[in-house]
Design an enzyme around this catalytic site. Structure first.
Site, PDB file in Angstrom:
ATOM      1  CG  ASN A 146      -3.600  -2.213   6.902  1.00  9.36           C
ATOM      2  OD1 ASN A 146      -3.521  -1.821   5.746  1.00  9.36           O
ATOM      3  ND2 ASN A 146      -4.570  -2.985   7.332  1.00  9.36           N
ATOM      4  CG  HIS A 176      -5.340  -6.262  -0.119  1.00 11.26           C
ATOM      5  ND1 HIS A 176      -6.541  -6.134   0.529  1.00 11.26           N
ATOM      6  CD2 HIS A 176      -5.537  -7.182  -1.108  1.00 11.26           C
ATOM      7  CE1 HIS A 176      -7.436  -6.934  -0.047  1.00 11.26           C
ATOM      8  NE2 HIS A 176      -6.859  -7.577  -1.048  1.00 11.26           N
ATOM      9  CE  LYS A 212      -3.927  -2.191   2.359  1.00 12.85           C
ATOM     10  NZ  LYS A 212      -4.919  -2.031   3.466  1.00 12.85           N
TER      11      LYS A 212
HETATM   12  P1  GDP Z   1      -7.979  -6.663   5.771  1.00 14.52           P
HETATM   13  O1  GDP Z   1      -8.672  -7.769   5.024  1.00 14.52           O
HETATM   14  O2  GDP Z   1      -7.079  -7.172   6.875  1.00 14.52           O
HETATM   15  O3  GDP Z   1      -7.257  -5.695   4.864  1.00 14.52           O
HETATM   16  O4  GDP Z   1      -9.119  -5.836   6.526  1.00 14.52           O
HETATM   17  P2  GDP Z   1     -10.582  -5.356   6.092  1.00 14.52           P
HETATM   18  O5  GDP Z   1     -11.044  -6.037   4.845  1.00 14.52           O
HETATM   19  O6  GDP Z   1     -11.451  -5.453   7.312  1.00 14.52           O
HETATM   20  O7  GDP Z   1     -10.401  -3.803   5.792  1.00 14.52           O
HETATM   21  C1  GDP Z   1      -9.837  -3.361   4.577  1.00 14.52           C
HETATM   22  C2  GDP Z   1      -8.904  -2.222   4.852  1.00 14.52           C
HETATM   23  O8  GDP Z   1      -9.655  -1.100   5.343  1.00 14.52           O
HETATM   24  C3  GDP Z   1      -7.877  -2.480   5.962  1.00 14.52           C
HETATM   25  O9  GDP Z   1      -6.751  -3.185   5.498  1.00 14.52           O
HETATM   26  C4  GDP Z   1      -7.529  -1.079   6.409  1.00 14.52           C
HETATM   27  O10 GDP Z   1      -6.627  -0.448   5.475  1.00 14.52           O
HETATM   28  C5  GDP Z   1      -8.877  -0.375   6.288  1.00 14.52           C
HETATM   29  N1  GDP Z   1      -9.598  -0.369   7.566  1.00 14.52           N
HETATM   30  C6  GDP Z   1     -10.164  -1.424   8.209  1.00 14.52           C
HETATM   31  N2  GDP Z   1     -10.771  -1.026   9.353  1.00 14.52           N
HETATM   32  C7  GDP Z   1     -10.602   0.318   9.413  1.00 14.52           C
HETATM   33  C8  GDP Z   1     -11.019   1.322  10.358  1.00 14.52           C
HETATM   34  O11 GDP Z   1     -11.675   1.045  11.364  1.00 14.52           O
HETATM   35  N3  GDP Z   1     -10.638   2.606  10.078  1.00 14.52           N
HETATM   36  C9  GDP Z   1      -9.921   2.928   8.963  1.00 14.52           C
HETATM   37  N4  GDP Z   1      -9.592   4.212   8.757  1.00 14.52           N
HETATM   38  N5  GDP Z   1      -9.516   2.016   8.052  1.00 14.52           N
HETATM   39  C10 GDP Z   1      -9.852   0.734   8.283  1.00 14.52           C
END
Ligand code: GDP
Length: 141
Positions: A113, A116, A10
């Site tokens: 983070n 992905h 990212k």
């Molecule tokens: P992943 O599968 O581990 O990437 O997590 P998710 O699919 O739940 O979320 C997708 C992406 O959205 C994450 O990798 C983070 O970059 C972002 N994200 C997830 N939760 C949050 C949150 O509570 N706040 C913000 N600002 N970004 C989030």
């Protein structure tokens, strides 16, 4: 279990100078790189890619961030690629990620983070298809 997954380095990780270290970590963890491109997602591409999160409060912040700079898009190959890559990157929130994982080592925050990882074989196929043609996926490592 499929043997391919979709990954991204990212914009935060690239801005922070970790692109090479993350590629090293990926190869050392046993993944082959089938395809790699350094691109800048448009806002529309980021919105399409993360459409599943459209209703979430962080959608706008997420898609702004993902279109804020370069992203390396990657198609990776390994036995059990999807689950092994999720283990290699660690929990979504780097504060909760295990020691030695990519997010623990290189991520900045929950939103920024570093990497992905697709969460299922089905999504890995869809996400690889979002950024790569079949002719761009080559295995010779
Ligand atoms: P992943 O599968 O581990 O990437 O997590 P998710 O699919 O739940 O979320 C997708 C992406 O959205 C994450 O990798 C983070 O970059 C972002 N994200 C997830 N939760 C949050 C949150 O509570 N706040 C913000 N600002 N970004 C989030």
């Amino acid at each position: 279990m499929g043997n391919k997954t979709y990954a991204m380095i990212k914009p935060d990780a690239i801005r922070n100078g970790y692109m090479g270290k993350i590629i090293d970590h990926t190869i050392n963890a046993g993944f082959k790189i089938l395809g790699a491109k350094l691109i800048r997602l448009t806002k529309a591409q980021a919105e399409g890619f993360y459409a599943i999160h459209r209703e979430r409060p962080f959608f706008s912040e997420l898609t702004e961030f993902m279109s804020s700079g370069q992203t390396m898009v990657l198609a990776l190959e390994k036995d059990n690629a999807v689950s092994d890559w999720r283990k290699t990157i660690g929990a979504t929130n780097p504060e909760e990620a295990e020691d030695g994982t990519i997010r623990k080592k290189f991520a900045t925050s929950l939103s920024e983070n570093a990497v992905h990882g697709a969460d299922s074989d089905e999504n890995a196929k869809i996400e690889i298809g979002f950024f790569f043609n079949d002719s761009e996926l080559i295995s010779n490592q």
